[in-house]
Write a protein that holds these residues in place. Structure first.
Motif, PDB file in Angstrom:
ATOM      1  N   ALA A 143      44.755  41.028  48.024  1.00 16.55           N
ATOM      2  CA  ALA A 143      43.839  42.132  48.221  1.00 16.55           C
ATOM      3  C   ALA A 143      44.308  42.803  49.412  1.00 16.55           C
ATOM      4  N   ALA A 153      42.300  38.217  53.375  1.00 14.03           N
ATOM      5  CA  ALA A 153      42.339  38.833  52.127  1.00 14.03           C
ATOM      6  C   ALA A 153      42.573  37.845  51.081  1.00 14.03           C
ATOM      7  N   GLU A 154      42.091  37.843  50.174  1.00 14.24           N
ATOM      8  CA  GLU A 154      42.027  37.378  49.068  1.00 14.24           C
ATOM      9  C   GLU A 154      43.673  37.119  48.386  1.00 14.24           C
TER      10      GLU A 154
END
Length: 769
Positions: free
Chosen positions: A47, A109-110
């Motif tokens: 992401a 972030a993913e």
């Protein structure tokens, strides 16, 4: 299309190829890895921004195998891939554990890493290549990542270390270790061994490092060629350095004091929480001008900063004073108490408690029908030893619902299974299932499972080759310092705040399994050897506690354990035991109440007979023995009359074997009909096997030879042998073809008109088997 391909050779000459720029180009990074006919696709996507409030690394690694890769259909009703298998989950965990520490600590972030097996010929093992492929995909992306890594499997075959061995080579291996590392440092180790020494394990790790370094250098070159060595910018944390400094200054000493008090787990947690709560309260009072949202933002920062304060206080207390969180010395094991048979009905049970970690383990013994079918893409087999590990929330005092089995439970159970499985004798006829319920947890519940499992197995009477114990080791080593501490039997907080979680299991003669996660840079082989030898001393101490509780496996199984007898029969008799459509084996089970299983292995039939009591097992074995027995002339059998004929009766004197009891062999007196002897179908009768026809294999039986001969009995003269023919006339004396003489009419009945029975050979001719 900018396709880039790079290759590297393994020590045995096999080539691994990495290709990027051809497929899956919309992912942040993607590669196709190939070795011979094994092909994997690895992709990574991240992401752009972190979810607000995230203060950890949201990494998800998924390794999946497509059945089409091996030219197979998936099982099940839907005939498509479903949830991840245990093997896929375990491989995903191996990759995750190496990648996770190498993301920046402030990157939230993913990130999703997917590795997919697209082609496999069953020769090379694809799970050993998944880590290399995943790291190469990251190297092809601009996702922030500290340095490339790789994974290899190391096996010892005939005394030589082999990198990424084939399935065939693994059959001869006495060591199977998966190693994940960067070019400089070992990050992860997991594997099993057949009681090898600590020095042998270090040798395997050195061989792995030599193979991994070129793989990492290849990725570095690939990243530079693609221009992805420059990573994306991000800002996932808002920090207040003034607040961080204030907390370090004000909270370090109180935290250090709590560390030295040697409190139990919950009391220690409450003491640490009170320090932070008091600081937050004082801060809120001193900063009354802050809005509620601003204050909540500061509180989130305090939680992060206080974690570092706790970590520093714990580490300095150990390094400077040698005092651990619970007051132990670095090589001291927590108090242990054990108990066997705490539960009355399981076939075996035990409780193993070490400090604040406790496992209640049960052992269940079953038949071959209880084996587990493994139906993976490259492995279709049966498991006779199962181990399941459960970690309910109450074991850590958490108030939440218990859900399904997670990846952690599968991973911890698999480690314990690896540690114990080599000590179950291969000829033990039972299927064995261990279930470990973790009732308390504060450090290394998987190793408690190994110890409790050993106790439960011996309590059940499983003839283990040797008892097994396990221990978890920790490490405290600050960057730039020579001083370090190796910790035996680590607590949960020492795992969380330390630099290493190193688990080993073994017997008195060597290691059987290991798992290691490293969180620091620069772990030398000197430190590793010290940890291994300190772990050995700890395992020996724990092993003594186990053997003091129960010295050896019980000589007898408990009364309520189903009994099993295993034996072998010649291969050619398998069909006779099973019967057409399973008719014979099903009838035997119905008659005896026993359960019978039969398999062909290594050219013989392997039979297991289980039942609720000895009588049912003995009855089933007798029936099987009768089927596979070879009829012997002169032996006496008790048979069953199956059918009545005018010339005698057919008697089943062995299962599946009928013979003719001729009317003349029923009694010494002459009988006109079989019924005169009072014989009817279903009657039991003793017979003696007189003859086996060498051409037809038909059996001639007699009952009269088993009863006393009447006084004055005179044997009738034997009829002339049919084989005795009159002298053939000379050729010239033969009648012409047109010389039709009147022939006697053929008697279609078995007996001559004078009711004289024909000889035995005539009777056999009329038999229809």
């Amino acid at each position: 299309m900018n396709v880039i391909t790079k290759s590297i050779q393994l020590p045995d000459g096999r080539t691994i190829t990495i290709e990027t720029g051809k497929v899956a180009k919309q992912a942040d990074g993607s590669v196709v890895l190939r070795m011979n006919n094994t092909v994997l696709l690895a992709t990574v996507c991240a992401a752009k921004d972190a979810v607000p409030g995230t203060d950890f690394m949201p990494l998800q690694v998924d390794y999946r195998e497509q059945y089409a890769a091996a030219g197979r259909f998936p099982g099940g009703f839907t005939k498509r891939e479903g949830k991840a298998s245990d093997n896929e989950i375990l491989t995903s965990r191996l990759v995750d554990r190496v990648l996770r520490p190498l993301f920046p600590s402030n990157y939230h972030a993913e990130v999703y890493v997917n590795v997919m097996l697209l082609s496999a010929d069953g020769v090379d093992q694809p799970d050993a290549l998944a880590g290399f492929a995943a790291s190469a995909a990251l190297a092809c992306s601009d996702i922030p990542f500290e340095c490339p890594i790789s994974e290899v499997r190391v096996a010892r075959v005939n005394g030589e270390f082999v990198i990424d061995p084939t399935f065939e080579q693994m059959k001869e291996a006495d060591m199977d270790i998966m190693v994940g590392a960067s070019a400089e440092n070992i990050m992860m180790v997991e594997g099993e061994m057949k009681e090898v020494s600590e020095q042998d394990m270090i040798g395997a790790l050195k061989a792995a490092m030599a193979a991994i370094k070129p793989m990492c250098e290849l990725q570095t070159a690939l990243s530079k060629e693609l221009g992805t060595d420059v990573k994306r910018e991000y800002n996932h944390e808002v920090n207040d350095e003034e607040l961080r400094e204030q907390m370090n200054k004000e909270l370090y000493q109180p935290s250090y004091d709590v560390t030295k008090q040697a409190l139990e787990k919950h009391a220690r947690a409450e003491a640490f929480e009170k320090i932070l709560a008091d600081f937050k309260e004082q801060y809120a009072t001193a900063h009354a001008d802050l809005t509620e949202d601003e204050l909540e933002e500061k509180y989130a920062m305090m939680d992060r900063y206080y974690h570092d304060v706790e970590r520093d206080a714990m580490r300095r207390c150990i390094l400077d004073e040698g005092i651990r969180l619970d007051g132990r010395k670095t090589d001291e094991i927590r108090p242990i108490w054990c108990e066997v048979s705490p539960l009355p009905m399981p076939h075996g049970s035990s409780i193993f408690t070490r400090g604040e970690t406790q496992s209640l383990t049960t052992c269940t013994l079953g038949t071959k029908l209880d084996e587990k079918l493994v139906d993976d893409v490259l492995d279709k087999s049966y498991q006779r030893f199962l181990l399941h590990y459960n970690f309910p929330p109450f074991c850590t005092g958490e108030a939440k619902a218990q859900r399904g089995v997670g990846r952690r439970e599968i991973g911890h159970g698999h480690l314990a299974w690896r540690g114990l499985k080599g000590q179950i004798p291969e000829d033990f006829p039972y299927t064995v299932r261990l279930v470990s319920q973790i009732l308390e947890s504060n450090g290394s519940s998987s190793m408690a499972t190994v110890c409790a499992g050993t106790l439960a197995l011996m309590d059940a009477g499983v003839p283990m080759k040797k008892p097994v114990s396990g221990i978890a080791m920790g490490l405290i080593k600050n960057p730039g310092e020579d001083k370090y501490a190796v910790l035996s039997d680590i607590l949960g907080d020492e795992d969380h705040l330390g630099d290493m979680d190193f688990k080993t299991t073994g017997t008195k003669d060597g290691l059987t399994a290991t798992q290691m996660d490293i969180k620091c840079d620069g772990l030398s082989f000197e430190i590793l050897e010290k940890a291994l030898m300190q772990a050995k001393a700890g395992r020996e101490h724990i092993l003594k506690c186990i053997t003091d509780t129960i010295a050896e496996p019980r000589a007898e199984l408990k009364p309520h354990v189903p009994r099993i007898v295993a034996f072998e029969i010649p291969k050619e008799f398998i069909g006779a035991v099973i019967g057409p459509g399973g008719k014979i084996i099903q009838q035997m089970q119905e008659d005896t109440g026993a359960t019978i299983t039969i398999d062909e292995e290594d050219g013989v039939g392997k039979i297991q007979v289980s039942g609720p009591d000895k009588n049912s097992i003995d009855a089933a074995i007798a029936k099987i023995r009768a089927i596979v027995a070879i009829p012997e002339i002169g032996e006496v059998y008790e048979g069953t009359v199956r059918s009545i004929m005018p010339y005698g009766c057919f008697v089943e004197f062995m299962p599946g074997k009928d013979g003719l009891l001729h009317i003349s062999e029923i009694d010494w007196k002459r009988l006109e009909t079989v019924e005169e002897a009072g014989i009817k179908e279903g009657d039991k009768i003793k017979v003696k096997l007189l003859e086996i026809d060498p051409k037809t294999g038909k059996f001639k039986l007699s009952h009269r030879v088993l009863i006393d001969k009447p006084e004055g009995y005179v044997e009738r003269p034997a009829r002339r042998d049919r084989s005795e023919r009159r002298p053939r006339p000379e050729r010239g004396e033969r009648r012409q073809h047109n010389d039709h003489r009147e022939r006697p009419q053929r008697n279609d009945e078995f007996h001559e008109p004078n009711n004289e029975p024909k000889d035995f050979s005539d009777a056999l001719d009329k038999m229809d088997f």
